[in-house]
Design an enzyme around this catalytic site. Sequence first.
Site: not given
Ligand code: S3P
Length: 430
Positions: A24, A28, A316
């Site tokens: 994540s 970003r 996750d």
């Molecule tokens: C993420 C948010 C989550 C997560 C994904 C990564 C992110 O998804 O499951 O692996 O980087 O913002 P959701 O926003 O659909 O919950």
Amino acid sequence: MEATKLHYKKPSLQGTITVPGDKSVSHRSVMFGAIAEGTTTVEGFLLGEDCLSTIDCFRKLGVQIDVDGTNVTITSNGIDAWQEPTEVLYTGNSGTTTRLMLGLLAGTKLHTVMTGDASIAKRPMRRVADPLRLMGAHITGRENGQYTPVAIQGKELTAIDYTMPVASAQVKSAILLAGLRAQGTTVVRESEVSRDHTERMLRQFGAQVDVEDGVVSFAGGQKLTATHVKVPGDISSAAFFLVAGAITKDSHIVLKNVGINPTRDGIISVLAEMGANMTLKVEDELAAEPTAEVTIQSSELKGITIEGALIPRLIDEIPIIALLATQAQGTTVIKNAEELKVKETDRITAVVTELKKLGANIEATDDGMIIHGPTVLHGAALQSYGDHRIGMMAAIAALITEGEVVLDDAECIAVSYPTFFEHVETLSQK
Ligand code: S3P
């Protein structure tokens, strides 16, 4: 695609690994570096396929990105200098790339088209397109913008005050990134707090974001200043080895660089509540994204209930938590996790189907699963469904099965953890 035979002969795990960069945060870092004018440097970047998809999309928008191992440099003249791409932006398997870029591109002057792989083509995009449309975005796609390929004609945007219908950091982030370009102050209201990497990184890049009681407020038109980003290790990747250490016999492993952002650390709470033999030593408490060294040893575990506000903090990790629960004494109930149905695959069905093949006592519910343990697991041929986290769950299960696990499409693990099998090797060598 060849199936991979996993016959580990029940090793005990010993040693130390450094957990690779957070997915994540890596996504970003490239996005924010592309928005900010100047040169942003990133260390500890995750070279997983998903994050490489993000890099590829931004290169197509004319942003210069240099990759040197896990160091990434992004040189940009700011969002207004992005070029209209001549090609479709391909987001691969990455929901984060697709959804956050929808938000980012909505407020540019560009026309862009995005598409991804077969899994992305099934994942809902209206949850992002709808609030963005309320801001004035022009987005089209199959089934009224629900599915890729999607096309975005950039428009001038107006801030909204939006109450989130689901706990989703991707939706929240897409709205906030669109809010950067919008007139007025964008407000996002969450009843359950989802991961806050976007809010933290906006601040790191010099923007002001206010967060109070689950309400995020962010004034449009703020400039981001290029900076240095240190990516923490991905707790979602660490989770596989935290569970591996707890469920294998005579194990003692140390995981360094584990990101412990409180909106992501639900797996630590679950392991603690289940009685795991685990200690945490905070490494970098004051960092934008704090990290810790986590030590885990073989553990006597008990079943628990996992629900409510805890769910977004470990969404996750549920596949590997399900495996953990098969080794715990008693019943584990996972509730309020219907979001699992719209991940890389339907993870409720995938987890229950695959763990049953190993002999687990597990049943699916509408919003989660119920697992009775402990059970001795046996070998079987398993499917990953092209989902990296199902693939890794199967590989960790193979460490404790009586007999061989044969896993199809183990390659999909490279989406988030390209060095996963090397780390299994490192820890299982005596
Ligand atoms: C993420 C948010 C989550 C997560 C994904 C990564 C992110 O998804 O499951 O692996 O980087 O913002 P959701 O926003 O659909 O919950």
